[in-house]
Design a protein around this motif. Structure first.
Motif, PDB file in Angstrom:
ATOM      1  N   ALA A 148      -6.186  -7.047 -10.251  1.00 46.32           N
ATOM      2  CA  ALA A 148      -7.405  -7.701 -10.704  1.00 46.32           C
ATOM      3  C   ALA A 148      -7.258  -9.217 -10.649  1.00 46.32           C
ATOM      4  CB  ALA A 148      -7.729  -7.259 -12.132  1.00 46.32           C
ATOM      5  N   LYS A 149      -8.283  -9.890 -10.155  1.00 48.18           N
ATOM      6  CA  LYS A 149      -8.389 -11.347 -10.062  1.00 48.18           C
ATOM      7  C   LYS A 149      -7.386 -11.973  -9.102  1.00 48.18           C
ATOM      8  CE  LYS A 149     -10.734 -12.042 -14.450  1.00 48.18           C
ATOM      9  NZ  LYS A 149     -10.899 -12.917 -15.636  1.00 48.18           N
ATOM     10  N   ALA A 150      -6.719 -11.167  -8.289  1.00 46.28           N
ATOM     11  CA  ALA A 150      -5.824 -11.719  -7.274  1.00 46.28           C
ATOM     12  C   ALA A 150      -6.643 -12.464  -6.218  1.00 46.28           C
ATOM     13  CB  ALA A 150      -5.017 -10.606  -6.615  1.00 46.28           C
ATOM     14  N   VAL A 151      -6.051 -13.489  -5.637  1.00 46.34           N
ATOM     15  CA  VAL A 151      -6.645 -14.199  -4.506  1.00 46.34           C
ATOM     16  C   VAL A 151      -5.714 -14.003  -3.320  1.00 46.34           C
ATOM     17  CG1 VAL A 151      -7.423 -16.418  -3.591  1.00 46.34           C
ATOM     18  CG2 VAL A 151      -7.748 -15.896  -6.016  1.00 46.34           C
ATOM     19  N   VAL A 152      -6.155 -13.160  -2.388  1.00 46.65           N
ATOM     20  CA  VAL A 152      -5.282 -12.736  -1.293  1.00 46.65           C
ATOM     21  C   VAL A 152      -5.519 -13.629  -0.082  1.00 46.65           C
ATOM     22  CG1 VAL A 152      -4.545 -10.808   0.138  1.00 46.65           C
ATOM     23  CG2 VAL A 152      -5.397 -10.392  -2.179  1.00 46.65           C
ATOM     24  N   THR A 153      -4.521 -14.438   0.262  1.00 49.67           N
ATOM     25  CA  THR A 153      -4.642 -15.400   1.352  1.00 49.67           C
ATOM     26  C   THR A 153      -3.832 -15.009   2.581  1.00 49.67           C
ATOM     27  OG1 THR A 153      -2.792 -16.721   0.507  1.00 49.67           O
ATOM     28  CG2 THR A 153      -4.998 -17.281  -0.289  1.00 49.67           C
ATOM     29  N   LYS A 154      -2.941 -14.023   2.423  1.00 53.18           N
ATOM     30  CA  LYS A 154      -2.081 -13.602   3.530  1.00 53.18           C
ATOM     31  C   LYS A 154      -2.090 -12.086   3.639  1.00 53.18           C
ATOM     32  CE  LYS A 154       1.095 -17.521   3.066  1.00 53.18           C
ATOM     33  NZ  LYS A 154       2.526 -17.937   2.833  1.00 53.18           N
ATOM     34  N   ASP A 155      -1.656 -11.587   4.795  1.00 58.35           N
ATOM     35  CA  ASP A 155      -1.606 -10.145   5.016  1.00 58.35           C
ATOM     36  C   ASP A 155      -0.733  -9.467   3.964  1.00 58.35           C
ATOM     37  OD1 ASP A 155      -3.090 -10.721   7.244  1.00 58.35           O
ATOM     38  OD2 ASP A 155      -1.549 -10.168   8.700  1.00 58.35           O
ATOM     39  N   VAL A 156      -1.121  -8.247   3.621  1.00 54.90           N
ATOM     40  CA  VAL A 156      -0.398  -7.455   2.626  1.00 54.90           C
ATOM     41  C   VAL A 156       0.205  -6.239   3.325  1.00 54.90           C
ATOM     42  CG1 VAL A 156      -0.608  -6.090   0.512  1.00 54.90           C
ATOM     43  CG2 VAL A 156      -1.928  -8.207   0.767  1.00 54.90           C
ATOM     44  N   PRO A 157       1.512  -6.029   3.241  1.00 56.92           N
ATOM     45  CA  PRO A 157       2.129  -4.891   3.932  1.00 56.92           C
ATOM     46  C   PRO A 157       1.763  -3.556   3.290  1.00 56.92           C
ATOM     47  CG  PRO A 157       3.774  -6.088   2.652  1.00 56.92           C
ATOM     48  CD  PRO A 157       2.516  -6.881   2.567  1.00 56.92           C
ATOM     49  N   ASP A 158       1.994  -2.485   4.036  1.00 56.87           N
ATOM     50  CA  ASP A 158       1.756  -1.132   3.529  1.00 56.87           C
ATOM     51  C   ASP A 158       2.478  -0.914   2.205  1.00 56.87           C
ATOM     52  OD1 ASP A 158       0.351  -0.520   5.884  1.00 56.87           O
ATOM     53  OD2 ASP A 158       2.127   0.311   6.866  1.00 56.87           O
ATOM     54  N   TYR A 159       1.766  -0.299   1.264  1.00 50.23           N
ATOM     55  CA  TYR A 159       2.327   0.136  -0.020  1.00 50.23           C
ATOM     56  C   TYR A 159       2.925  -0.991  -0.857  1.00 50.23           C
ATOM     57  CZ  TYR A 159       1.384   4.842   1.548  1.00 50.23           C
ATOM     58  OH  TYR A 159       0.750   5.973   1.971  1.00 50.23           O
ATOM     59  N   ALA A 160       2.373  -2.202  -0.686  1.00 48.20           N
ATOM     60  CA  ALA A 160       2.775  -3.315  -1.553  1.00 48.20           C
ATOM     61  C   ALA A 160       1.793  -3.455  -2.706  1.00 48.20           C
ATOM     62  CB  ALA A 160       2.822  -4.611  -0.757  1.00 48.20           C
ATOM     63  N   ILE A 161       2.290  -3.926  -3.846  1.00 50.44           N
ATOM     64  CA  ILE A 161       1.446  -4.305  -4.975  1.00 50.44           C
ATOM     65  C   ILE A 161       1.464  -5.823  -5.039  1.00 50.44           C
ATOM     66  CG2 ILE A 161       1.088  -4.160  -7.461  1.00 50.44           C
ATOM     67  CD1 ILE A 161       2.651  -1.543  -7.447  1.00 50.44           C
ATOM     68  N   VAL A 162       0.274  -6.447  -4.941  1.00 54.10           N
ATOM     69  CA  VAL A 162       0.207  -7.902  -4.952  1.00 54.10           C
ATOM     70  C   VAL A 162      -0.702  -8.370  -6.083  1.00 54.10           C
ATOM     71  CG1 VAL A 162       0.631  -8.052  -2.468  1.00 54.10           C
ATOM     72  CG2 VAL A 162      -1.726  -8.067  -3.309  1.00 54.10           C
ATOM     73  N   GLY A 163      -0.411  -9.567  -6.596  1.00 58.28           N
ATOM     74  CA  GLY A 163      -1.217 -10.141  -7.655  1.00 58.28           C
ATOM     75  C   GLY A 163      -0.997 -11.630  -7.735  1.00 58.28           C
ATOM     76  N   GLY A 164      -1.906 -12.311  -8.440  1.00 61.71           N
ATOM     77  CA  GLY A 164      -1.778 -13.743  -8.647  1.00 61.71           C
ATOM     78  C   GLY A 164      -2.651 -14.558  -7.717  1.00 61.71           C
TER      79      GLY A 164
END
Length: 215
Positions: A148-164
């Motif tokens: 929630a509220k993440a700002v995604v600026t780059k590609d995200v790999p398979d099965y990754a959890i990203v945030g921030g």
């Protein structure tokens, strides 16, 4: 025995209308959505296309979302028309206003003048949390989770959890070998009947058993 909800039904949880199978209400040909992908909105599911911002036909970029994705309320998809030049002294887009200012565009590639990072593509089984923002041209892998509220600026790999902000990898859901096996299984491409038959395995953690079921 029923083989899951009808992917062609707009409101699969009727009479609950704040969740839709998204592909059934998309009108923009530059937005492509897979089966069973849902959008949930606190107030109005018709808001989805309004959340795809700076998306103009003359640019030609697409928003592509795979099967079985879960999209929360207020997610924003920023497309390529949001980009401005950064090399000149001024970043102002003079040419789009015409009236003599269009001369600035003559003899130049608009893709070079106004950077185009390509289509925004989501794999399958992606969970996008509340109020996340996805920036132009980003590719999101299968099985990824966007906090929630993440700002995604780059590609995200398979099965990754990203945030921030900007989003960074918090952890990987599986190791490289397991991810390769899961992508090969590709349960999201199975028939509804096969998914129903092996639903317990898909909703569990035993990759070996799911792998055997796929053969």
């Amino acid at each position: 025995m029923p083989n899951g909800p009808n992917p062609g039904k707009l409101h699969p949880m009727s009479p609950h209308t704040n969740l839709v199978f998204l592909k059934n209400q998309i009108t923009n040909p530059y937005i492509i959505v897979g089966d069973y992908t849902y959008y949930a909105d606190f107030t109005d599911t018709q808001n989805f296309e309004k959340n795809v911002l700076y998306h103009f036909d003359f640019i030609g970029d697409k928003l592509i979302i795979g099967n079985f994705c879960a999209i929360a309320s207020d997610v924003k998809f920023i497309m390529n028309a949001a980009n401005h030049e950064t090399m000149p002294i001024s970043t102002f887009p003079f040419g789009v206003f015409g009236n003599g200012w269009e001369k600035i565009n003559k003899g130049v590639s608009l893709n070079n003048k106004y950077p185009n990072k390509g289509d925004m593509v989501f794999g399958h089984d992606v969970w996008i949390g509340y109020n996340a923002t996805i920036m132009p041209g980003v590719k999101i892998g299968n099985g990824a989770i966007i906090a929630a509220k993440a700002v995604v600026t780059k590609d995200v790999p398979d099965y990754a959890i990203v945030g921030g902000n900007p989003a960074k990898i918090i952890r990987m859901r599986y190791n490289e070998s397991q991810i390769a096996r899961l992508n090969k299984i590709a349960w999201w491409n199975w028939s509804a009947e096969k998914i129903t038959r092996h639903l317990t395995l898909i909703n569990a953690t035993d990759i070996d058993a799911l792998e055997k079921a796929g053969y």
